[in-house]
Design an enzyme around this catalytic site. Structure first.
Site, PDB file in Angstrom:
ATOM      1  N   GLY A  61       0.835  -1.190   0.000  1.00  0.00           N
ATOM      2  CA  GLY A  61       0.000   0.000   0.000  1.00  0.00           C
ATOM      3  C   GLY A  61       0.870   1.240   0.000  1.00  0.00           C
ATOM      4  N   GLY A 110      -0.264  -4.631   0.903  1.00  0.00           N
ATOM      5  CA  GLY A 110      -1.537  -4.396   0.239  1.00  0.00           C
ATOM      6  C   GLY A 110      -1.708  -5.177  -1.045  1.00  0.00           C
ATOM      7  N   GLU A 133       5.637  -5.578   7.709  1.00  0.00           N
ATOM      8  CA  GLU A 133       5.103  -4.482   8.524  1.00  0.00           C
ATOM      9  C   GLU A 133       5.817  -4.251   9.848  1.00  0.00           C
ATOM     10  OE1 GLU A 133       2.409  -4.718   5.326  1.00  0.00           O
ATOM     11  OE2 GLU A 133       3.301  -6.297   6.538  1.00  0.00           O
ATOM     12  N   ASP A 141      -1.991  -6.436   7.710  1.00  0.00           N
ATOM     13  CA  ASP A 141      -3.401  -6.048   7.612  1.00  0.00           C
ATOM     14  C   ASP A 141      -4.007  -6.543   6.300  1.00  0.00           C
ATOM     15  OD1 ASP A 141      -1.957  -4.288   5.987  1.00  0.00           O
ATOM     16  OD2 ASP A 141      -3.173  -2.541   6.526  1.00  0.00           O
TER      17      ASP A 141
END
Length: 340
Positions: A61, A110, A133, A141
């Protein structure tokens, strides 16, 4: 980013090559309505998502923009961006038609959210995946903590400890690892990918797989460590995982884990371990994404988030200064309290 229909296929074309297709808000605003339209369109029989970049599928992301706003005290920007992205991930996870991701090269963060929830995750020998992350002060996530804790690979059973291991260490899964764990469903040689894609669009996914899918001649490294992964990463807290690692007799495995986590944010590790333990037991991707969002909500408001992204993506010195600096100083209870 382009979304268009060809024959009976809805096509999502990732085309931000300079950013290796890092997903931003504009891309989400294109993908989500297209999926909503195609979901109910009887003329669309399948969805295909692919990259037109030779560098990879998707590097994650566009989290740098979230950091830029956070530094100025604007956390609402990140809240809204992630809520939109997570809505997109939920649609993908519940899509009623074949959803096919072609992964040739890197897929991280992402990008896994945009591919791993699909019914078909088709990779080439060039594919590799990671959730890095911990190094940027965030949390795995986009629903990946649900998908990976519930996936079934070549062992024929769910192995949640594999998901926890990959999430906490940022371990880079090779193409063979992706097939072994179940993160990938099919292998197509990169030399055949263009023809495979053409046949998928013109005919069907089943016919294209029958003609082009094959076996990858490579052994998964992660399988070598499966006993140690299950023994150590099946625990419910980081403190228990850490204690199990200290007792582990496989020095090669322990050295690998410690090396991978050398630049990890202790708060992210402690919080994510709590989250994985809970998301192993939830029954829907929606519940898991809720927990990811709540943990991320806390972490994005901590200085470590901006510091981690600085070290990895801005200055790229890979030398973050996290506070607290040790695992013992992190209060696990405050993160556990927001989990359902």
């Amino acid at each position: 980013m382009r979304a268009y229909a060809q024959a009976s296929t809805g096509i999502l074309e990732l085309n931000r090559p300079r950013a290796i297709n890092a997903i931003n808000g504009e891309m989400v605003d294109i993908i989500t309505p297209a999926l909503e339209d195609w979901r109910d369109d009887p003329e669309i029989h399948r969805v295909l998502i692919f990259s037109n970049s030779e560098r990879g599928f998707c590097a994650g992301g566009d989290i740098r923009e979230v950091r830029d706003h956070a530094i100025e005290g604007d956390h609402e920007f990140g809240d809204q961006y992630l809520q939109k992205e997570y809505t997109m991930n939920k649609i993908m996870a519940n899509f009623p038609k074949p959803y096919v991701a072609l992964i040739d090269g890197v897929v991280m963060g992402g990008g896994l959210g945009a591919s791993a929830h699909g019914s078909h995750r088709v990779i080439t020998e060039k594919a590799f995946a990671a959730m890095p992350e911990m190094a940027i002060g965030f949390v795995p996530d986009v629903g990946i903590s649900y998908m990976m804790t519930h996936m079934v690979g070549e062992e024929g059973r769910k192995i949640p400890a594999l998901a926890t291991f990959a999430g906490l260490t940022g371990y880079r899964l090779s193409a063979a690892d992706m097939l072994y764990t179940g993160l990938a469903t099919h292998f197509v040689p990169s030399k055949d990918l263009a023809e495979f894609q053409e046949m998928l669009i013109a005919e069907s996914i089943d016919e294209a797989l029958e003609k082009y899918a094959g076996e990858l001649d490579e052994e998964p490294r992660i399988r070598e460590f499966l006993p140690e992964i299950e023994a150590c990463f099946s625990k419910g807290t980081w403190a228990e995982i850490d204690a199990a690692l200290n007792e582990c007799e496989n020095e090669e495995f322990v050295d690998l884990v410690r090396d991978l986590m050398s630049n990890a944010n202790p708060s992210s590790v402690v919080a994510s371990a709590e989250m994985y333990a809970v998301n192993t037991k939830v029954s829907t991707v929606e519940e898991a994404i809720h927990n990811e969002y709540e943990i991320g909500y806390l972490l994005r408001r901590e200085p470590n988030f901006a510091e981690g992204i600085r070290a990895v993506l801005v200055d790229k010195d890979r030398n973050p200064s996290f506070v607290p600096a040790t695992y013992d100083e992190v209060d696990a209870a405050k993160y556990h309290a927001v989990l359902n």
